[in-house]
Design an enzyme around this catalytic site. Structure first.
Site, mmCIF file in Angstrom:
data_model
loop_
_atom_site.group_PDB
_atom_site.id
_atom_site.type_symbol
_atom_site.label_atom_id
_atom_site.label_comp_id
_atom_site.label_asym_id
_atom_site.label_seq_id
_atom_site.Cartn_x
_atom_site.Cartn_y
_atom_site.Cartn_z
ATOM 1 N N GLU A 29 0.671 -1.296 -0.088
ATOM 2 C CA GLU A 29 0.044 -0.449 0.082
ATOM 3 C C GLU A 29 1.132 1.638 -0.025
ATOM 4 O O GLU A 29 0.195 2.337 -0.981
ATOM 5 C CB GLU A 29 -0.927 0.190 1.070
ATOM 6 C CG GLU A 29 -1.938 -0.998 1.260
ATOM 7 C CD GLU A 29 -2.831 -1.048 1.978
ATOM 8 O OE1 GLU A 29 -2.662 -1.631 3.552
ATOM 9 O OE2 GLU A 29 -4.285 -1.139 2.335
ATOM 10 N N GLU A 36 -4.394 -9.306 4.090
ATOM 11 C CA GLU A 36 -4.299 -9.627 4.889
ATOM 12 C C GLU A 36 -5.738 -10.187 5.044
ATOM 13 O O GLU A 36 -6.012 -10.486 6.619
ATOM 14 C CB GLU A 36 -4.939 -7.869 4.509
ATOM 15 C CG GLU A 36 -3.947 -6.735 5.118
ATOM 16 C CD GLU A 36 -3.253 -6.271 4.021
ATOM 17 O OE1 GLU A 36 -3.279 -7.017 3.152
ATOM 18 O OE2 GLU A 36 -2.603 -5.296 3.604
HETATM 19 C C1 LIG Z 1 7.739 -11.291 5.280
HETATM 20 C C2 LIG Z 1 7.723 -12.946 4.777
HETATM 21 C C3 LIG Z 1 7.215 -13.584 3.755
HETATM 22 C C4 LIG Z 1 8.570 -13.116 5.830
HETATM 23 O O1 LIG Z 1 8.665 -14.547 5.448
HETATM 24 P P1 LIG Z 1 9.848 -15.581 6.260
HETATM 25 O O2 LIG Z 1 9.909 -16.705 5.946
HETATM 26 O O3 LIG Z 1 11.200 -14.520 5.564
HETATM 27 O O4 LIG Z 1 10.341 -15.194 7.787
HETATM 28 P P2 LIG Z 1 8.751 -15.068 8.931
HETATM 29 O O5 LIG Z 1 7.459 -15.315 8.217
HETATM 30 O O6 LIG Z 1 9.574 -16.405 9.730
HETATM 31 O O7 LIG Z 1 9.183 -14.047 9.358
HETATM 32 C C5 LIG Z 1 10.496 -13.376 9.865
HETATM 33 C C6 LIG Z 1 9.846 -12.888 12.116
HETATM 34 O O8 LIG Z 1 9.130 -11.161 11.248
HETATM 35 C C7 LIG Z 1 7.711 -11.573 12.080
HETATM 36 N N1 LIG Z 1 7.265 -11.121 10.449
HETATM 37 C C8 LIG Z 1 6.818 -11.292 9.553
HETATM 38 N N2 LIG Z 1 5.548 -10.043 8.978
HETATM 39 C C9 LIG Z 1 5.504 -8.880 10.127
HETATM 40 C C10 LIG Z 1 4.576 -7.920 10.178
HETATM 41 N N3 LIG Z 1 4.134 -7.860 8.825
HETATM 42 N N4 LIG Z 1 4.290 -7.776 11.849
HETATM 43 C C11 LIG Z 1 5.006 -8.263 12.929
HETATM 44 N N5 LIG Z 1 6.354 -9.733 12.424
HETATM 45 C C12 LIG Z 1 6.363 -9.953 10.948
HETATM 46 C C13 LIG Z 1 7.703 -12.977 12.127
HETATM 47 O O9 LIG Z 1 6.411 -13.071 12.961
HETATM 48 C C14 LIG Z 1 9.090 -13.778 12.515
HETATM 49 O O10 LIG Z 1 9.349 -13.193 14.031
HETATM 50 P P3 LIG Z 1 9.244 -14.625 14.887
HETATM 51 O O11 LIG Z 1 9.496 -13.393 16.154
HETATM 52 O O12 LIG Z 1 7.441 -14.792 15.438
HETATM 53 O O13 LIG Z 1 10.039 -15.558 14.190
HETATM 54 C C15 LIG Z 1 6.032 -12.867 6.149
HETATM 55 O O14 LIG Z 1 6.891 -13.184 7.647
HETATM 56 C C16 LIG Z 1 4.900 -12.464 6.146
HETATM 57 O O15 LIG Z 1 4.497 -13.507 4.924
HETATM 58 N N6 LIG Z 1 4.915 -11.597 6.771
HETATM 59 C C17 LIG Z 1 3.092 -11.633 7.224
HETATM 60 C C18 LIG Z 1 3.405 -11.028 5.585
HETATM 61 C C19 LIG Z 1 1.223 -10.051 6.303
HETATM 62 O O16 LIG Z 1 0.533 -11.168 6.179
HETATM 63 N N7 LIG Z 1 1.272 -9.142 5.837
HETATM 64 C C20 LIG Z 1 0.591 -7.527 5.836
HETATM 65 C C21 LIG Z 1 0.124 -6.920 7.224
HETATM 66 S S1 LIG Z 1 -1.334 -6.600 7.787
HETATM 67 C C22 LIG Z 1 -1.683 -5.168 6.855
HETATM 68 O O17 LIG Z 1 0.215 -4.734 6.417
HETATM 69 C C23 LIG Z 1 -1.884 -4.499 7.382
HETATM 70 C C24 LIG Z 1 -2.381 -3.374 6.660
HETATM 71 O O18 LIG Z 1 -3.274 -2.841 5.481
HETATM 72 C C25 LIG Z 1 -2.794 -1.554 7.087
HETATM 73 C C26 LIG Z 1 -3.953 -1.507 7.865
HETATM 74 C C27 LIG Z 1 -3.921 -0.489 8.620
HETATM 75 C C28 LIG Z 1 -4.451 -0.530 9.737
HETATM 76 C C29 LIG Z 1 -5.342 0.605 10.574
HETATM 77 C C30 LIG Z 1 -5.939 0.265 11.402
HETATM 78 C C31 LIG Z 1 -7.238 0.583 11.711
HETATM 79 C C32 LIG Z 1 -7.812 -0.238 13.335
HETATM 80 C C33 LIG Z 1 -9.045 0.302 12.964
HETATM 81 C C34 LIG Z 1 -10.338 -0.047 13.408
HETATM 82 C C35 LIG Z 1 -10.592 0.580 15.531
HETATM 83 C C36 LIG Z 1 -11.186 -0.524 15.883
HETATM 84 C C37 LIG Z 1 -11.504 0.020 17.374
HETATM 85 O O19 LIG Z 1 -11.061 -0.748 17.330
HETATM 86 O O20 LIG Z 1 -12.309 1.070 17.132
#
Ligand SMILES: CC(C)(COP(=O)(O)OP(=O)(O)OC[C@H]1O[C@@H](n2cnc3c(N)ncnc32)[C@H](O)[C@@H]1OP(=O)(O)O)[C@@H](O)C(=O)NCCC(=O)NCCSC(=O)C[C@@H](O)CCCCCCCCCCCCC(=O)O
Ligand SMILES: NC(=O)c1ccc[n+]([C@@H]2O[C@H](COP(=O)([O-])OP(=O)(O)OC[C@H]3O[C@@H](n4cnc5c(N)ncnc54)[C@H](O)[C@@H]3O)[C@@H](O)[C@H]2O)c1
Length: 717
Positions: free
Chosen positions: A103, A123
């Site tokens: 994004e 997501e």
């Molecule tokens: C990135 C990967 C492909 C890497 O893979 P790889 O195999 O190399 O490594 P690991 O998977 O082992 O990961 C290593 C390590 O990193 C941690 N990790 C990975 N990704 C994340 C992350 N995104 N955040 C945190 N930590 C992460 C993982 O856990 C490992 O650590 P550990 O200690 O556990 O060993 C692969 O990791 C992967 O695919 N990751 C996930 C990618 C993903 O899904 N991304 C999307 C994330 S969600 C997002 O981006 C949302 C957006 O659209 C933004 C939205 C805005 C938010 C607004 C919130 C508004 C809320 C409103 C509601 C309010 C209601 C109310 O309460 O009133």
């Protein structure tokens, strides 16, 4: 954080620096906002490049932050500010640009990707939608249909495909940041209006696209809410102005954000990663145990399981010796393996890798392999004989693994001269498709053997979980009770259709009776015979509905005796149009058989509602999960949940059985188990486990705190 530097005097370079995946934590968001503003303010800077350190652009929002109140600058205005800027901003994508990472890149005016990079909006797999403009900008870039597909599935897209879809402007094999810097300089002065995706008009989507997608999702993602919200958000992009679409995106996200499904899916994400960090009773763990490389492997037995295991090894580029007991079996196994590999080759437009497999009938051919996986019949005498021979034939440092579903790994290890090299590698059928691998450590398994099996599982693309040795290990030990309860429910008045419908409504892709017809009723029959519950080994002094001092249902045995083995014989719990048929129909013959059976044993049929089906089937399974944790066979609830989600069709959006227990409330689970145990005192496993009681006594702590109440893992029988 994010770092800022000036290159060639006029290029502002912003590098995301939050290892390992540069997740957009509040600190990172703050730093990006600040650095972008700085670059835009600086009169010397004419263009900006955003990249990520360590070869990764960005893995998206920081998922860990979702569990607490969100702080720091929100993503949406930050991305809007980049897009609105008057200086061209180029995203240099290496590694991944996922979720909020993509994004962010969509807010930039141009995107350059390394040819090995992947992009996507995953997501939905976390129970969310891309709420930083992803649902509104991506359709404006690719058109509605491709964006809808990507957003509702969370599919990862490799850079070459991203180029075709128009998600990136250029793919490079060179240093991506350098290419992006040159590119940024080359577009200085060009109009940016067209590059601002929020300003683009969308062409009309094909008729019926949203309705069709919605229908597919309802079929595929049983009960999952996020994909439905994704469709609604993309529909808003197609029908509303950008600003109104963004409002819709935000509102939909607000309903998903605190949902139980989002919590379950995010728990699953971290659980899957936590199982890679295994530990053994002797204190050894993944952090200190080194795996050995496997260059040559062998598989013994090319039946249902062996074939799939060979294919998995070949797909990982490992050379395999595939051994069968006679020419006919070898020929059949070989044909099946080659057919799958040829299909693979067709799919990937490549040559089949059959050259990696050497087929043989001679065990002596295995003398030089690094690791053997035995997959012959579930027969201890046969397996012991093979392990004894392997111990003599294989080189001294070869690992000897068994694919047994339930037998004692220590007993097998004991017949070899190298018990420390023996582990279970329990694959699931079909082994080239199913993601789960249980790595079963015995009393003597060395850390190196466990590390090697876990590492090999990873190489094969499996989710591997290290578990202790006990009958059925984790998955099958729990499954046994779930199946048994389903059979008891039939005795008490339910039909297979009623039980399956309740389980499918819960989210299982297939109810337990359909699964049983698919795998064949004879599989369980063989196991029950081996356990002395039916067949020659039975103590006939016990009445037919009692075995080994407790309630037993001979229903499945009776069907097997009639030759009703499921799909393959066109009859089982359901009726099929022909042997091998796939479409289950209710079987009036089976219903009459149940009526006769109940009348024979004086059982009065009663009405059984869906809640009882779920509680009896799922709470007994969950109770066994607590016993397994108490016994130290699994080292934490995440291990049990990962096994159920990846190996047993537990709906992912319900996290797994232990997570589900936490969601339902431990005291409710305890109270219902007590109720059912009182009603069925002859079913000992309905008695609530001591660990469940202990947790309830301690105020039902959340699942992340359960480990504090567990003993260390161990292997026992
Ligand atoms: C990135 C990967 C492909 C890497 O893979 P790889 O195999 O190399 O490594 P690991 O998977 O082992 O990961 C290593 C390590 O990193 C941690 N990790 C990975 N990704 C994340 C992350 N995104 N955040 C945190 N930590 C992460 C993982 O856990 C490992 O650590 P550990 O200690 O556990 O060993 C692969 O990791 C992967 O695919 N990751 C996930 C990618 C993903 O899904 N991304 C999307 C994330 S969600 C997002 O981006 C949302 C957006 O659209 C933004 C939205 C805005 C938010 C607004 C919130 C508004 C809320 C409103 C509601 C309010 C209601 C109310 O309460 O009133
Ligand atoms: N089928 C499943 O769903 C499943 C799932 C997980 C684990 N398992 C386990 O995997 C193992 C194999 O199960 P399967 O379903 O593939 O059985 P299967 O009956 O389909 O195949 C077993 C194969 O082993 C071969 N075999 C027998 N003796 C042999 C010998 N001495 N040397 C070489 N080959 C020999 C047979 O010819 C047969 O082809 C069992 O231990 C089973 O419990 C099965």
């Amino acid at each position: 954080m994010a770092k800022y530097s000036r290159l060639h005097g006029s290029v502002g370079l912003i590098s995301l620096a939050n290892p390992p995946v540069n997740a957009l934590s509040s600190v990172v968001r703050h730093a990006i906002s600040e650095k972008v503003a700085k670059a835009f303010r600086d009169p010397e800077v004419t263009c900006v490049v955003i990249c990520g350190e360590n070869g990764v652009f960005c893995g998206g929002a920081d998922i860990r932050e979702f569990a607490s109140t969100m702080r720091g600058p929100p993503l949406v205005p930050m991305i809007d500010a980049i897009e609105e800027g008057e200086k061209p901003v180029v995203a240099a994508i290496e590694g991944v640009a996922f979720g909020g990472g993509l994004e962010l890149a969509l807010g930039c005016h141009y995107r350059i990707a390394h040819y090995k990079a992947r992009v996507g909006l995953p997501e939905v797999t976390l129970g969310l939608l891309p709420a930083a403009g992803g649902t509104q900008r991506l359709p404006r870039l690719t058109g509605v249909a491709p964006a809808l597909q990507l957003i509702t599935t969370g599919r990862h897209v490799a850079a070459p495909e991203a180029l075709k879809l128009g998600i990136v402007d250029q793919v490079t094999e060179q240093n991506t940041v350098e290419v992006a810097v040159q590119f940024a300089k080359s577009v200085v002065g060009q109009a940016l209006h067209n590059r601002r995706l929020s300003l683009r008009q969308l062409s009309c989507p094909p008729d019926g696209l949203f309705e069709e997608t919605m229908a597919q999702i309802k079929q595929r993602a049983r009960g999952a809410v996020a994909p439905i919200a994704c469709v609604q958000a993309v529909k808003a992009a197609a029908t509303l102005p950008f600003k109104a679409g963004m409002d819709k995106e935000r509102d939909l996200m607000a309903t998903l954000f605190n949902s139980g499904q989002a919590k379950a899916l995010q728990y699953s994400f971290f659980a899957q990663r936590s199982v890679a960090k295994w530990n053994l009773p002797n204190g050894a763990h993944s952090g200190i145990s080194k795996a050995r490389a496997v260059h040559r492997a062998a598989v013994i037995g090319l039946g249902t399981m062996g074939r799939g295991i060979v294919v998995s090894l070949v797909r990982a580029g490992i050379s395999v010796i595939a051994m069968e007991t006679n020419e006919k079996q070898l020929h059949t196994g070989k044909k099946m393996v080659i057919a799958i590999l040829e299909k693979d080759a067709q799919k990937h437009n490549a040559a089949p890798r059959a050259d990696l497999v050497h087929f043989t009938e001679r065990l002596s051919d295995l003398s030089n392999v690094d690791l053997v996986i035995e997959a012959v019949y579930e027969d201890m005498v046969l397996k012991k004989d093979i392990f004894k021979q392997l111990s003599m034939i294989c080189k001294p440092d070869a690992f000897l693994c068994t694919n047994t579903s339930a037998l004692n790994v220590d007993e097998l290890a004991a017949v070899t001269g190298r018990p420390e090299m023996v582990v279970g590698m329990h694959f699931f059928a079909p082994a080239h498709v199913m993601k789960l691998l249980e790595v079963v450590y015995g009393q003597h398994s060395s850390p190196e053997a466990v590390a090697t099996a876990m590492q090999l599982g990873k190489r094969l693309g499996k989710v591997s979980v290290a578990v202790g040795n006990c009958p059925g290990f984790v998955g099958n030990r729990m499954m046994k009770l779930y199946v048994e309860q389903a059979h008891f429910l039939l005795e008490e008045g339910a039909t297979p259709e009623q039980v399956d419908e309740a389980l499918e409504e819960f989210g299982f892709a297939m109810g337990i009776f359909k699964v049983s017809d698919l795998s064949g009723l004879d599989v369980g029959w063989r196991v029950r015979k081996e356990a002395g519950l039916t067949g020659a080994g039975v103590d006939w002094k016990e009445p037919p509905r009692r075995r080994q001092g407790r309630r037993y249902s001979p229903l499945a045995d009776l069907l097997c005796e009639k030759g009703h083995l499921g799909q393959k014989t066109s009859r089982g719990w359901y009726l099929y149009e022909k042997p091998g048929g796939r479409d289950p129909k209710p079987d009036q013959g089976l219903h009459s058989f149940l009526v006769e059976y109940r009348s024979k044993y004086g059982l009065k049929a009663r009405r059984i509602d869906k809640d009882e089906v779920l509680e009896r089937c799922l709470f007994s399974l969950i109770n066994e999960g607590f016993c397994i944790l108490d016994d130290g066979i699994a080292s934490g609830p995440e291990d049990v949940d990962v096994i159920y989600v990846h190996g047993y069709g537990w709906p992912r959006h319900r996290g797994g059985p232990m997570f589900y227990a936490d969601m339902v409330g431990l005291s409710k689970v305890l109270e219902r188990l007590e109720f059912y145990h009182q009603a069925h005192p002859d079913v000992p496993y309905l008695k609530p486990s001591p660990l469940l009681r202990k947790l309830v006594r301690n105020g039902s702590p959340p699942i992340r705190e359960w480990r504090e109440f567990l003993k260390r893992p161990h292997s026992h029988l």
